[in-house]
Design a protein around this motif. Structure first.
Motif, PDB file in Angstrom:
ATOM      1  N   PHE A 733      -3.787  15.347   1.116  1.00  0.00           N
ATOM      2  CA  PHE A 733      -2.658  15.200   2.257  1.00  0.00           C
ATOM      3  C   PHE A 733      -1.938  14.127   1.282  1.00  0.00           C
ATOM      4  N   LYS A 734      -1.083  15.021   0.842  1.00  0.00           N
ATOM      5  CA  LYS A 734      -0.240  14.102   0.288  1.00  0.00           C
ATOM      6  C   LYS A 734       0.510  12.996   0.806  1.00  0.00           C
ATOM      7  N   GLU A 735       0.897  13.493   1.905  1.00  0.00           N
ATOM      8  CA  GLU A 735       1.199  11.663   3.029  1.00  0.00           C
ATOM      9  C   GLU A 735       0.735  10.677   3.667  1.00  0.00           C
ATOM     10  N   ILE A 736      -0.488  10.726   3.068  1.00  0.00           N
ATOM     11  CA  ILE A 736      -1.604   9.987   3.386  1.00  0.00           C
ATOM     12  C   ILE A 736      -1.798   9.141   2.188  1.00  0.00           C
ATOM     13  N   THR A 737      -1.824   9.423   1.003  1.00  0.00           N
ATOM     14  CA  THR A 737      -2.054   8.746  -0.330  1.00  0.00           C
ATOM     15  C   THR A 737      -1.628   7.396  -0.147  1.00  0.00           C
ATOM     16  N   GLU A 738      -0.171   6.927  -0.302  1.00  0.00           N
ATOM     17  CA  GLU A 738       0.221   5.422  -0.691  1.00  0.00           C
ATOM     18  C   GLU A 738      -0.320   5.064   0.967  1.00  0.00           C
ATOM     19  N   TYR A 739      -0.648   5.249   2.092  1.00  0.00           N
ATOM     20  CA  TYR A 739      -1.726   4.244   2.711  1.00  0.00           C
ATOM     21  C   TYR A 739      -2.858   4.123   2.531  1.00  0.00           C
ATOM     22  N   LEU A 740      -3.692   5.086   2.257  1.00  0.00           N
ATOM     23  CA  LEU A 740      -4.961   4.641   1.250  1.00  0.00           C
ATOM     24  C   LEU A 740      -4.478   3.496   0.188  1.00  0.00           C
ATOM     25  N   ALA A 741      -3.475   4.182  -0.987  1.00  0.00           N
ATOM     26  CA  ALA A 741      -3.907   2.814  -1.369  1.00  0.00           C
ATOM     27  C   ALA A 741      -3.255   1.399  -1.058  1.00  0.00           C
ATOM     28  N   ALA A 742      -2.645   1.302  -0.559  1.00  0.00           N
ATOM     29  CA  ALA A 742      -2.192   0.329   0.554  1.00  0.00           C
ATOM     30  C   ALA A 742      -3.429  -0.583   0.880  1.00  0.00           C
ATOM     31  N   PHE A 743      -4.519   0.234   1.020  1.00  0.00           N
ATOM     32  CA  PHE A 743      -5.935  -0.067   1.936  1.00  0.00           C
ATOM     33  C   PHE A 743      -6.656  -0.640   0.793  1.00  0.00           C
ATOM     34  N   LEU A 744      -6.153   0.141   0.057  1.00  0.00           N
ATOM     35  CA  LEU A 744      -7.309  -0.078  -1.605  1.00  0.00           C
ATOM     36  C   LEU A 744      -6.955  -1.577  -2.122  1.00  0.00           C
ATOM     37  N   THR A 745      -5.010  -2.069  -1.969  1.00  0.00           N
ATOM     38  CA  THR A 745      -5.080  -3.132  -2.733  1.00  0.00           C
ATOM     39  C   THR A 745      -5.382  -3.869  -1.917  1.00  0.00           C
ATOM     40  N   GLU A 746      -5.341  -3.960  -1.087  1.00  0.00           N
ATOM     41  CA  GLU A 746      -6.131  -5.125   0.185  1.00  0.00           C
ATOM     42  C   GLU A 746      -7.998  -5.390   0.191  1.00  0.00           C
ATOM     43  N   ILE A 747      -8.048  -4.251  -0.596  1.00  0.00           N
ATOM     44  CA  ILE A 747     -10.182  -4.932  -0.691  1.00  0.00           C
ATOM     45  C   ILE A 747     -10.368  -5.331  -2.664  1.00  0.00           C
ATOM     46  N   PHE A 748      -9.109  -4.355  -3.413  1.00  0.00           N
ATOM     47  CA  PHE A 748      -9.259  -4.766  -4.835  1.00  0.00           C
ATOM     48  C   PHE A 748      -8.398  -6.193  -4.694  1.00  0.00           C
ATOM     49  N   GLN A 749      -7.548  -6.753  -4.263  1.00  0.00           N
ATOM     50  CA  GLN A 749      -7.120  -7.558  -4.633  1.00  0.00           C
ATOM     51  C   GLN A 749      -5.771  -7.455  -5.902  1.00  0.00           C
ATOM     52  N   THR A 750      -5.433  -6.097  -6.066  1.00  0.00           N
ATOM     53  CA  THR A 750      -5.200  -5.558  -7.311  1.00  0.00           C
ATOM     54  C   THR A 750      -4.196  -4.565  -6.525  1.00  0.00           C
ATOM     55  N   GLU A 751      -3.684  -4.078  -7.829  1.00  0.00           N
ATOM     56  CA  GLU A 751      -3.107  -2.787  -7.283  1.00  0.00           C
ATOM     57  C   GLU A 751      -3.388  -1.657  -8.416  1.00  0.00           C
ATOM     58  N   GLY A 752      -3.328  -0.178  -7.198  1.00  0.00           N
ATOM     59  CA  GLY A 752      -4.370   0.300  -8.667  1.00  0.00           C
ATOM     60  C   GLY A 752      -2.710   1.929  -8.505  1.00  0.00           C
ATOM     61  N   PHE A 753      -3.638   2.369  -8.675  1.00  0.00           N
ATOM     62  CA  PHE A 753      -1.717   3.986  -8.686  1.00  0.00           C
ATOM     63  C   PHE A 753      -2.037   5.197  -7.635  1.00  0.00           C
ATOM     64  N   VAL A 754      -0.819   5.945  -7.259  1.00  0.00           N
ATOM     65  CA  VAL A 754      -1.532   7.104  -6.704  1.00  0.00           C
ATOM     66  C   VAL A 754      -0.555   7.768  -7.598  1.00  0.00           C
ATOM     67  N   LEU A 755      -1.179   9.211  -7.949  1.00  0.00           N
ATOM     68  CA  LEU A 755      -0.881  10.648  -8.912  1.00  0.00           C
ATOM     69  C   LEU A 755      -1.390  11.715  -7.179  1.00  0.00           C
ATOM     70  N   HIS A 756       0.332  12.011  -7.246  1.00  0.00           N
ATOM     71  CA  HIS A 756       0.282  13.917  -6.141  1.00  0.00           C
ATOM     72  C   HIS A 756       0.791  14.194  -6.877  1.00  0.00           C
ATOM     73  N   GLY A 757       1.436  16.095  -6.322  1.00  0.00           N
ATOM     74  CA  GLY A 757       2.627  16.223  -6.931  1.00  0.00           C
ATOM     75  C   GLY A 757       3.561  16.167  -7.061  1.00  0.00           C
ATOM     76  N   GLY A 758       4.109  15.132  -6.505  1.00  0.00           N
ATOM     77  CA  GLY A 758       5.708  14.776  -6.060  1.00  0.00           C
ATOM     78  C   GLY A 758       5.586  13.888  -8.057  1.00  0.00           C
ATOM     79  N   THR A 759       4.783  13.424  -8.927  1.00  0.00           N
ATOM     80  CA  THR A 759       4.312  12.494  -9.446  1.00  0.00           C
ATOM     81  C   THR A 759       5.194  12.863 -10.960  1.00  0.00           C
ATOM     82  N   PRO A 760       5.872  12.573 -11.533  1.00  0.00           N
ATOM     83  CA  PRO A 760       6.578  12.980 -12.684  1.00  0.00           C
ATOM     84  C   PRO A 760       5.627  13.228 -13.812  1.00  0.00           C
ATOM     85  N   VAL A 761       6.071  14.193 -14.392  1.00  0.00           N
ATOM     86  CA  VAL A 761       4.446  14.436 -15.872  1.00  0.00           C
ATOM     87  C   VAL A 761       4.861  12.879 -16.523  1.00  0.00           C
ATOM     88  N   ALA A 762       5.810  12.213 -16.736  1.00  0.00           N
ATOM     89  CA  ALA A 762       5.861  11.227 -17.736  1.00  0.00           C
ATOM     90  C   ALA A 762       5.100  10.158 -17.701  1.00  0.00           C
TER      91      ALA A 762
END
Length: 880
Positions: A733-762
């Motif tokens: 589900f693309k719609e939950i990716t940003e919420y999962l990333a925000a939740f994981l950022t709290e756990i890891f105390q560091t930001e990660g990345f989100v990658l889905h169909g709307g992410t440009p190739v570059a």
């Protein structure tokens, strides 16, 4: 500033809330681990230097004054760099070899560093090979810098650090000699460049030939001899008589005089190579107390073990005749039992007096505490306690459980244990027999749960009246239920959770169920749990009691039990207070009182060799196997797949039941394409509810308390973060990716990345490059379709399927982003499943019919579900 003015984070009190810069150790190096906003300005600057050029920063760290506020990992790196410069400046050829110099750590220096390794992430990688690798990097920097420097090496070092000096080119050697009258030989050498251009050490007499036409250079070379003569009459005599230029034979008296003056001579810049036994203080007579020579009649920490004191030299016992012989000689060196011994009458008399004061027996607890230094003993006894035959054998078995006679697995247990798991099961039973608390601290994925279940099943079969208590985080209850039902179907258990404490207490009162499973929160609220004499209390994710001051920890420690087991994948990383609290639960008193342990920890900054004493102390009671261990890797598949069962939260249950009820009503009137559409839409709704109610409702809060999967995700990722490993989290589900990333950022105390169909190739290329780089990027959240193919993400050794595709081929394709060529670690694959839901039922169906799943389901996605009859469909969808 004194120790009381520094808080637990090793920062001045004015910097409250800040943490010192930490470092992670890797197979071939290290990297900084810190967020700038959490660091002091000084540490922020240090972080920038290490991120820009880690080995350059380490090189200059060793040249600077040591800060009192370094974290244990940073202090260890300082120690490595400092050892490099001490080695470098112990080479007499340094001034003439300059950039060609190679400073190699001696075995003794490497051993000292290894003994000083603190409890930090990646400590298992630090070996002599690792240390030599760091020295090579520092050598390269020195060669580069001195190559660009016009002045002398002495000038270069003085500019960097006024305490560092190039040693004199002259070197003194004292070696043993096969001559009864003159048992030692002395020779002075100097470093010079030979005709082939290589630096050599040759006898000093050759300097007279080399510099016969360069008087000033000769005088400069020999000037240090005058300084040495000022501090040593022996050297003064050699210089005045001209004997310094020739090999000399020395009596034992002369050799003793020289050895006693080593420190003064080396202060003049002349380094001395002397026998190892003197450097190791192995010539000194010491008192050794042998504990537990014979097996006692009972076992446990209250067991009385014998204490047998004796005088030894380099581990060899001295008889009464030997001692009398030494007392009859004058102070100096005596040759006895094939060894040179320092005769010191004052020391001998003191040791003989102390021997009289050693008690005949101590409790095993007191005896073990002597090893750490928290027990009461004289200085000599405290340092030279040895384990007798019985105690040595006992501790060796505990540290190496594969040497223990195998415990027999009950026939009612339905699992085949891997060899290391079988050793763990045997070890737990052995600890139980001895009456010692045990910490099973295997890495995540190595199967702690199955080992403990095997132990519990054997306990149940052995003791019909036993009652055991298992305390777990709420998110892991479902997992334990499923594992118990699968591996120990005869094991009866009850779960105390999901109701008010009074109701649960009433359910429990009078219960004779073998295993009670409850949560940390409930232990503090169900008073009836404190009234039972448990046979065993087990804590899963035992880091929950790392803070000894919380009410939760205090209530857990009040539980009465004969045996105690703690399970954790990250027992001590970075905070020794956690270790004390863990052992205060397992084996109270072993690490002393909190105050005694804190005092011991304060001394580790100046005496890091204390870490090895602490490791030796806890090793028998903590079984830790890591996935990097070659023997463990050989025992594991390259890809470890586990199903992690999450319980639905209350809101999820309500929404789930309503969605199923609505579908049931509508199915009665639908058929054909309309029916298939209804079923597919219902499946998506149920998946969304299983993920999080807010995804289904279109809301944006995504509170962890409202989703069993989010709670499970936190448990898994907290352990991943504490090991600083990396993870890929897949969702469809693309719609939950940003919420999962925000939740994981709290756990890891560091930001990660989100990658889905709307992410440009570059942007995708940038994400892959950053994730695969050296800087710690903890996670990527990926949609299965966008991230399932074409990406190489081998820095991750964990893959989490947050929701299920129910198509094994698609899931495996996603997993293979990490599990592919270039991956050097075992990959842990976690598949999250909500217990009792359509997720669990379809997963069981797929697992039972793997071939069907791959051939039929794999080709048609989830459409096969729509072909089920209404009764089959509702049976699958209804909440179990």
């Amino acid at each position: 500033m004194n120790a009381a003015q520094v808080n637990k984070n090793n920062q001045p009190q004015g910097n409250k809330g800040l943490v010192p810069l930490q470092f992670l150790f890797t197979e071939d190096g290290f990297c900084p681990d810190g967020r700038p906003e959490q660091l002091s300005p000084a540490d922020q600057k240090l972080l920038g230097q290490f991120e820009q050029d880690r080995y350059g920063a380490l090189y200059h760290m060793g040249l600077a004054e040591k800060s009192p506020y370094l974290s244990p990992s940073a202090a260890f790196l300082y120690q490595v760099s400092d050892a490099f410069f001490k080695t470098l400046t112990s080479l007499p050829e340094l001034e003439i070899s300059r950039g060609e110099t190679r400073a190699e750590p001696s075995e003794e220096a490497a051993d000292r560093l290894i003994r000083a390794v603190p409890f930090v992430i990646g400590a298992e990688y630090i070996t002599e090979k690792w240390i030599r690798g760091i020295f090579r990097k520092l050598n390269e920097i020195f060669s580069r810098e001195i190559g660009d420097y016009d002045g002398t090496v002495e000038m270069y070092l003085t500019e960097k650090n006024q305490h560092l000096h190039v040693p004199e080119r002259i070197f003194f050697h004292l070696v043993e000699n096969k001559d009864d009258d003159f048992p030692f030989a002395f020779l002075a050498t100097y470093a010079t460049r030979g005709e082939d251009g290589k630096v050599r050490h040759v006898p000093l007499k050759y300097a007279l030939t080399e510099y016969k036409n360069e008087r000033e250079k000769l005088l400069a070379l020999l000037a240090c001899l005058n300084r040495a003569a000022e501090v040593s009459n022996l050297i003064s005599g050699f210089v005045e008589n001209g004997e310094m230029f020739h090999p000399l034979r020395l009596t034992s008296e002369e050799a003793y005089i020289f050895l006693k003056q080593i420190e003064d001579i080396e202060s003049t810049g002349i380094l001395c190579r002397i026998p190892n036994w003197w450097k190791r203080k192995a010539a000194q007579v010491s008192m050794s107390v042998s504990m537990g020579e014979e097996k006692p009649s009972m076992l446990g920490f209250d067991t009385l073990v014998s204490m047998r004191p004796e005088l030894t030299v380099d581990g060899v016992p001295l008889s009464r005749e030997d001692i009398e012989l030494l007392l009859a000689q004058t102070d100096g060196l005596a040759f006895l039992k094939g060894k040179w011994i320092e005769v010191d009458h004052e020391r001998l008399k003191t040791l003989l007096e102390e021997m009289e004061e050693v008690p005949e027996e101590r409790t095993l607890m007191d005896a073990l505490r002597l090893e750490l230094g928290t027990g009461k003993a004289s200085a000599d006894v405290g340092q030279l306690v040895t384990n007798g035959a019985w105690l040595s054998s006992l501790l060796m078995n505990l540290r190496k459980p594969e040497s223990i006679r195998k415990a027999v697995l009950p026939k009612s247990f339905r699992a085949t244990l891997r060899p290391y798991q079988s050793s763990g099961f045997t070890w737990l039973n052995y600890m139980d027999k001895l009456g010692f608390g045990a910490c099973l601290a295997d890495d995540m994925g190595l199967g702690k749960t199955v080992q403990v279940l095997a132990y519990l099943e054997k306990l149940r079969k052995t003791n019909q009246r036993a009652q055991a208590l298992l305390v777990v985080p709420a998110s892991l209850i479902g997992n334990w239920q499923k594992e118990a039902e699968k591996f120990a179907p005869s094991l009866d258990f009850q779960v105390l959770h999901g109701k008010t404490a009074p109701k649960l207490g009433e359910e429990f009162r009078g219960s004779s169920t073998f295993l009670t499973i409850t949560t940390y929160g409930m232990v503090t609220r169900i008073k009836e749990l404190q009234e039972v004499q448990w046979e065993c209390v087990i804590l899963d994710e035992a880091q929950a009691i790392k803070n000894p001051l919380t009410r939760q920890t205090k209530e857990i420690k009040k539980l009465s039990s004969r045996m105690r087991i703690a399970m954790t994948g990250t027992p001590i990383e970075n905070e020794l207070a956690n270790l004390w609290s863990l052992f205060d639960f397992l084996n109270k008193g072993l690490l002393g009182t909190s105050a005694e342990f804190n005092e011991f920890c304060k001394g580790l900054g100046d005496h890091p060799e204390g870490y090895v004493r602490l490791k030796t102390m806890v090793a028998p009671f903590m079984l830790r196997r890591v996935k990097t261990d070659k023997s463990i890797i050989a025992d594991l598949p390259e890809k470890l797949e586990t199903i992690d069962y999450a319980n639905l939260a209350k809101k999820q249950i309500v929404l789930y039941r309503k969605a199923v009820s609505d579908l049931e009503k509508r199915l009665e009137e639908a058929d054909g394409i309309e029916r298939r559409g209804l079923v597919m839409a219902a499946i998506i709704r149920l998946k969304q509810i299983c993920n999080h109610p807010d995804q289904y409702l279109g809301q944006q809060t995504f509170s962890m308390e409202e989703s069993g999967k989010f709670a499970m995700l936190k448990e898994i990722c907290t352990t991943i973060y504490e090991k600083r490993e990396r993870v890929l989290v897949f969702t469809q589900f693309k719609e939950i990716t940003e919420y999962l990333a925000a939740f994981l950022t709290e756990i890891f105390q560091t930001e990660g990345f989100v990658l889905h169909g709307g992410t440009p190739v570059a942007k995708r290329s940038q994400i892959v490059e950053a994730f695969q780089g050296e800087k710690y990027v903890p996670f990527i959240v990926l949609s299965v379709k966008a991230g399932g193919t074409g990406l190489n993400l081998t820095k991750a050794n964990h893959v989490i399927h947050f929701d299920r595709w129910w198509n094994p081929a698609v899931e495996n394709q996603a997993t293979d982003r990490a599990f592919r060529i270039g991956q050097t670690k075992n990959v842990m694959v976690h598949k999250l499943v909500c217990k009792g839901t359509i997720e669990e039922k379809i997963d069981e169906m797929i697992e039972a019919k793997k071939e069907l799943a791959e051939n039929v389901i794999g080709s048609g996605g989830e459409k096969w579900i729509t072909e089920l009859s209404n009764d089959e469909l509702m049976s699958m969808m209804r909440l179990g």
